[in-house]
Each structure stands twice: as structure tokens, then as C-alpha cells.
Write a protein that holds these residues in place. Sequence first.
Motif, mmCIF file in Angstrom:
data_model
loop_
_atom_site.group_PDB
_atom_site.id
_atom_site.type_symbol
_atom_site.label_atom_id
_atom_site.label_comp_id
_atom_site.label_asym_id
_atom_site.label_seq_id
_atom_site.Cartn_x
_atom_site.Cartn_y
_atom_site.Cartn_z
ATOM 1 N N LEU A 111 12.304 -7.233 -5.800
ATOM 2 C CA LEU A 111 11.254 -6.584 -6.605
ATOM 3 C C LEU A 111 11.819 -5.552 -7.582
ATOM 4 O O LEU A 111 11.097 -5.037 -8.425
ATOM 5 N N GLY A 112 13.111 -5.270 -7.472
ATOM 6 C CA GLY A 112 13.698 -4.226 -8.310
ATOM 7 C C GLY A 112 14.536 -4.750 -9.458
ATOM 8 O O GLY A 112 14.908 -3.998 -10.341
ATOM 9 N N TYR B 192 -0.267 -3.828 -8.298
ATOM 10 C CA TYR B 192 -0.367 -2.398 -7.981
ATOM 11 C C TYR B 192 0.422 -2.071 -6.711
ATOM 12 O O TYR B 192 1.165 -1.094 -6.663
ATOM 13 N N VAL B 193 0.253 -2.900 -5.687
ATOM 14 C CA VAL B 193 0.894 -2.593 -4.402
ATOM 15 C C VAL B 193 2.388 -2.940 -4.427
ATOM 16 O O VAL B 193 3.215 -2.189 -3.918
ATOM 17 N N LEU B 194 2.731 -4.076 -5.029
ATOM 18 C CA LEU B 194 4.118 -4.543 -4.946
ATOM 19 C C LEU B 194 5.055 -3.829 -5.917
ATOM 20 O O LEU B 194 6.151 -3.419 -5.544
ATOM 21 N N THR B 195 4.655 -3.693 -7.172
ATOM 22 C CA THR B 195 5.623 -3.211 -8.175
ATOM 23 C C THR B 195 5.100 -2.128 -9.110
ATOM 24 O O THR B 195 5.881 -1.547 -9.857
ATOM 25 N N GLY C 115 6.384 -2.528 -12.535
ATOM 26 C CA GLY C 115 7.814 -2.389 -12.806
ATOM 27 C C GLY C 115 8.625 -3.550 -12.282
ATOM 28 O O GLY C 115 8.040 -4.545 -11.856
ATOM 29 N N PRO C 116 9.931 -3.482 -12.323
ATOM 30 C CA PRO C 116 10.697 -2.385 -12.912
ATOM 31 C C PRO C 116 10.710 -2.466 -14.432
ATOM 32 O O PRO C 116 10.876 -3.553 -14.993
ATOM 33 N N GLY C 117 10.521 -1.323 -15.033
ATOM 34 C CA GLY C 117 10.545 -1.255 -16.492
ATOM 35 C C GLY C 117 9.520 -2.139 -17.159
ATOM 36 O O GLY C 117 9.782 -2.688 -18.224
ATOM 37 N N GLY C 118 8.335 -2.298 -16.551
ATOM 38 C CA GLY C 118 7.263 -3.093 -17.154
ATOM 39 C C GLY C 118 7.433 -4.595 -16.976
ATOM 40 O O GLY C 118 6.668 -5.378 -17.541
ATOM 41 N N TYR D 168 -3.643 -4.153 -14.998
ATOM 42 C CA TYR D 168 -2.911 -2.953 -14.587
ATOM 43 C C TYR D 168 -2.622 -2.069 -15.806
ATOM 44 O O TYR D 168 -2.711 -0.842 -15.731
ATOM 45 N N PHE E 117 -5.705 -0.255 -16.540
ATOM 46 C CA PHE E 117 -5.914 0.788 -15.520
ATOM 47 C C PHE E 117 -5.081 2.032 -15.828
ATOM 48 O O PHE E 117 -5.591 3.162 -15.814
ATOM 49 N N THR E 118 -3.788 1.836 -16.135
ATOM 50 C CA THR E 118 -2.942 3.005 -16.405
ATOM 51 C C THR E 118 -3.359 3.683 -17.713
ATOM 52 O O THR E 118 -3.309 4.905 -17.822
ATOM 53 N N PHE F 61 -6.672 5.661 -16.658
ATOM 54 C CA PHE F 61 -6.627 6.754 -15.695
ATOM 55 C C PHE F 61 -5.374 7.610 -15.772
ATOM 56 O O PHE F 61 -5.424 8.786 -15.439
ATOM 57 N N GLU F 62 -4.247 7.035 -16.138
ATOM 58 C CA GLU F 62 -3.021 7.836 -16.188
ATOM 59 C C GLU F 62 -2.886 8.488 -17.563
ATOM 60 O O GLU F 62 -2.617 9.677 -17.666
#
Lengths: 314, 431
Positions: A171-172, A254-257, A260-263, A270, A273-274, A277-278
Motif C-alpha cells: 500500500l506504500g 479512506y481506510v486503506l490509503t 496515497g501514497p502521493g495521491g 475522496y 471529501f478532502t 472538509f479538509e
Amino acid sequence: MTMTVEKRGVTGKAAPAGRPRRRDSYALFLLPGVLAFLAVIIVPFLMNTYVGFTDWQGVGSPSWTGLANYRELMDDSDFWASFRHSLFMVVAMAAVPTAVGLVLAAALFDYIGKHFGSKVVAVLRACFYLPQVLPIAVAGIVWSWILAPDNGSLNALLKAVGLGSWQQDWLGDPDLALYSVMGVMVWVQIGFPLVVFMAGLQRVDPQLHEAAELDGAGWWRRFWHVTLPQIRPEIYVVLTWCTVAALKVFGAVYVLTKGGPGGATNVPSYFSFTTFFEKTQVGYGAAISTVLTVIILALSLIGLKLQTRAEERA
Amino acid sequence: MLTTRRRVVATAVLTAGALLLTSCGDSDSGSSGDGKTLKLWHYEGPNSAMGQAWNEAIKEFKATHPGVKVEFEEKGFEQIQKTAPMVLNSSDAPDVMEYLKGNASAGLLSKQGLLTDLTQEAKARGWDKKLSASVRTTSVYDTNGVMGSGKWYGVPNYAEYTMVYYNKDLFKKYGIAEPKTFDELTAAMDKFVQNKITPLANAGAEYPAQQYLYQLALSKADRAWVDSYQLYKGKTDFHDPAWTYAAETFADWVKKGYIAKTSSSTKAEDAGVSFIQGKSPIFFSGSWWYGRFIDEVKFDWGTFLWPDTQLSPGSGGNIWVVPKGAKNKELAYDFIDITMSKKIQNLLGNKGGVPVAADASAITDPKSKTLIDNFNALSQRDGLAFYPDWPVPGYYDVLVSQTQKLITDSEKPDGYLDALQDAYDKGAPKQ
């Protein structure tokens, strides 16, 4: 028979000759649904569309900016990248599960059912369906443990069987992360088409298979020329439903990544959403949601149209 | 007399009207209350230092306000972060609530007129005297919602700062002394790498990675640099020596093995647990871990401030705010006053928090004393440099996403700094 039903009112008594049917009385039954639809779908959608034409931080008064958000959207490489990832998710959540679900359903129905009995089929079907029952948050956390780079069970398993060189940061690694999320989503989705196709297979006339078998058709030819055409309506339903689900996928990302990484695994929902809210760019987030809704709506209508056409041909 | 059709239409119109009115909320949200109920929200866990202190403050409030009922609702951090603007705009606003400090949160709400101006209360009750200048920065906001000057909109009762947590047992095992200088720190990390141990616990998917990077930048920065970046008092150039050094050093540390290449997808919890389990000998993070480490770490551990630097990420903690529409504001002020009292501040300090107005001699726990001594050292040299994601709404995600690229080497330091500059310039207020 149909004529008799049409001439009767709700009480079952025949409507008096020469008087128009009282359709108004049925409208009352539709009213709660229509009101709920207005309040929960139409009004928020219209409000969201309006907000998409404004610059707004979520509090205070929005200021009208016309098409500015949409113009910005056109040049936003992150937005288009998220849509490209959506297409990958359509492969993972609609195309692959539909294809694999078809083969599995046919194998369970034609082979396992005949050789091991219906109970074994029921157990296997339930096992395949289990990921659909699990909340995506739970499934996501479990999979993030499995795919963890240092102490994840997948890497541990690979090492244990002598395939240590295959260990990855599932996942990274930006080159792998999207495929890892896709793999998880195939696992999540596969039960749904399987169950629908197995229900569809129940209504296929067995005589068709028997006739094909007598004519010397093997399993694959029977599957291709008999089973597939017979359950075409189910295939359309599954494809439409899963494509829509893929386009609005959110929980797993949302839960797994968290994109990311780096979009590398960002998807439109998602991203929206960001942005909402972000970044508190509510107007821009609303524009993204509106575009997403229009695309989903268009694809759903195309799917329904294809389905209707296929049913008419059948 | 209405026909059936008209009746249906009339019912539909009335119901839709009622639904719309309900969704618009009560416009009389600012009406005064009865003085008999204090509605209070916070999101601290009951076992945390703050949670225990606030629970004690509620007891104290009840004792000093007989006949007043406290309606406490424990909220989730995300719940308050994501919904506060909507809630504060409605008649459901509490009288006092814990909220996030900074331009993008409390600053935004104050700019929109959703928070009560506490300036008079702060002076009258002496809160302004109790808070040091750097802690007070997050209490005051100007008309643009930028912290550091203007009116009081929030009161922090505790502080937080970042420090180096280190595993004394592992340092001893490999014959490494506690690093007093930056060179000694890098020498220690080299020694761990030679022994096939990744020295730094890191989490690329959450804040730890960006805090390493920000700390590296701070080691080459001064207060004017921080003010420029955080308070927009000047132009922030991400290709300046401090940011360039930070990005290049961070990328170099990944190459050297100080930071794991596989840490791009790990979360803060993973990094903390890695330290707790003794897998990573060093973890640079915040005082919010302190209490948990006291409870869970089985080996001998200690802390020190980042060597050879005056500045570190840190600030006043989250703040108490009084919504504009609060019904019992006087009760809210009384409650905040109690949380600032010596009794509650001393309790907070002895439970592993960093109090802002405690009696130094009343802190008896040795670990808590070290924590507070380090904070005082940092605070006295005006070393609180806030957090890297504060200046721009949504910058946290930008920093996470871009720093992940630096960890995975899918972006070079120069491109990384370009991306930070681009997002910063888009989000920061125009000067």
C-alpha cells in the motif's frame, strides 16, 4: 385476467361502467415516497448544484462565481488523476467480479452442485458473499494489517514459503498501491455477482442444457451459448450496479490509503471529501460532486437502456 | 371544500414547507438561557491527562454552582472537526466546547462571527496573565482569522510540543550515549543502521513524517521565518536554505536507512507502537504520546529536545471556545476559569499533560516533571513553532501526500518544494 384486474378498484369491486378510474386515490400512497425523495435527494442535489457555482468555506455567505469552479476543475490534474483511478476501480469492482462471478456461479451450479450437493454450494456461496456483509471499515483495517510492509501477513507468508524476494510495500509503493486496493475490492465485490448469477441460473430451463449436451456441446460451449444469453438481464444489472459503486467508492480508499501514497489511489469521492472538509473549499467540492453525480447518472441510464433493449430482444 | 387532489397538493406543500423550515434551523439561536444548565462538549478520552482534568473541573463546577446541571457530551475529534461550523450555526450549539486552534479552524470560525469575543473575560479573570506569549498566540485572531493578534476567541489550558523519545536500553545495548548534539544524533542513527536497525519510527500516511521534515527546517530557521510561514508576515520561499536543507536531508535520511522506505503508508499509531515494542529506538513526536508511553513502555526510556535548535513544533493545546449562539455564556466563562485554576492545572500536570498555569512545586511525578521542564525550557526561549500544516486549510493532506512521494523517491526534493509552494500560495491569504 389482466382486464379483470384493471376494471377493479382497490376494494376489489368492479368499477361502475362509464365512470373514469380513480387514479387520484393511488397518488396518496405515492406521497410519502415522493416527499422523502424530494427532501433527501432532489433538494440536497439542487442545493449542491447551486453551491458548486459559488465560492464558499462552509460558513458565512457563499459568493456567486458562476462557472469558475468548473473551469478550475478542467485544469485540475489531481481531479483528472482521480477519475483515471476510478476507471481502474471500475475494472476491479465491476468487470473482474462480473467475469469471475459468472465462471464461479456456473461452476458452483453445474459442477459442485451436481457432485457435492446443494449444501456445499450454499456454504461456498455464503463464504464468497461474506465480504459483502462485513463493514468496509472492518475489511479495510484487516486488509491494511495483511498488506502491511514490515509485519503484514502477506509478506510473512511469502517469506515463509521461500518467496521473500516477492515481498512488497503493497500500500506504500505508488506503483503498486492502486493495484493492491483493486485486489481488495475484487475480494469485496465478488460475492454480489455470484449470488445474483446463481439466482439467475435457477430460472434457466435445464432442457436447454440437456439439449445442448445431447448435441455434443462441452461445458464451456454450453456456458457460452446457453447460460450467458439466458442470464443477460442479470449481467446488465450487476454491471450497472457495480460500475456505479466503483465510481463512488470511498470507504475502502479512506481506510486503506487515504488516497496515497502521493495521491496514487485518490478517487473523485475522496477528492471531493478532502476538498469539502479538509480544505473547506465547499464550492469546489460541490462542483466535483455535481460532475460525479452527472457521470454516474448518465452511466446508470445507459446501463438501464441497454438492459431494456436486451430484455426486449429476448 | 377541498377536493381530494387539492387536499393532496396542500398536504404536500405544507409538509415540504415544514421540512425546509426544519432544515433551515431556528433563527433564534442566540437567545439567552435559564442559567441552570451548562452544555459542554469535549473530545478528550476519559483516561487522558486532559480528560481526567476536565472531569475533575466538571465536579468542581457542580460543587461551586449548586442547582446548575452540566450536560456533558463526549464528542469524537473528527465529529467536531468536520461538523463544528454547521452546529455552531444552529440552535444546538453548546455553551462551551473544545475546538482546534489555528487559522484554518478557530480562525475561520471567528472570521465568520460564530465565536464569542472573550477579550473582556480574559482580562477580567486574568487568563491573559496566566498564558505565556507563545501559548497565547492561538487564543487571539484578527479580523481575517489569522492567529497571533486581535481579539480573544479561545483559551488553551494545556500545551503540547514535540521531543525525541529514545529507548535507553537499546542505546545502552549498542554502546550509544544520549545525543547532546545533532552530530551525535546522526552518529547514533548510523550506529543503529550498521546493526540493521532502522533508527527512526516514522509514519508517512500521517503527521510524523511531516514533523521530522518541519523540525529539520526549523533547525535552520528563526522566529521571523516562523512568523513569515505561519502568520504571513513576509514572503515564504520554499526554496530558501531552511526548506531546501529539510527536504534534501529528509530524502538523504531515507537513502541512508534512518527512515524506512516502507514507511510511506504507515500511520502514526504504527510508529508509536513500533517504539513501544522496542523495534524503533527513536521516535520524534508530540507530548500527547507521553502518558501512553508511561503506561505501556516496558523498557527504560527518556526524552530530549531536538539538539542544536531553538525551535520545535508545538503550541498551546486545543482551546475552549464559547459559540456566539451559546445560551449560558456566564456559566461557560466560569467553567473555563475553573480549568485554569491551580487545582485543575496541577492535576493535569501530574497526569502526564503539559499545564500552562500549574504550580511547579505541585508536580510530584518525576516523568511529568521532566515533561514540564522541557516544555518550560522551550517556552522560555520562545521556541514553539506551531505545526507545519497550520497556515493553509487542507495543507495537512498536501504535506502527507507530498512527503510520501519523498519517502518513495517518486519526487525529488526540488519538485517536492515546488508542490509545497504551489499549495501554500493558493491557500494563504493574499497580501
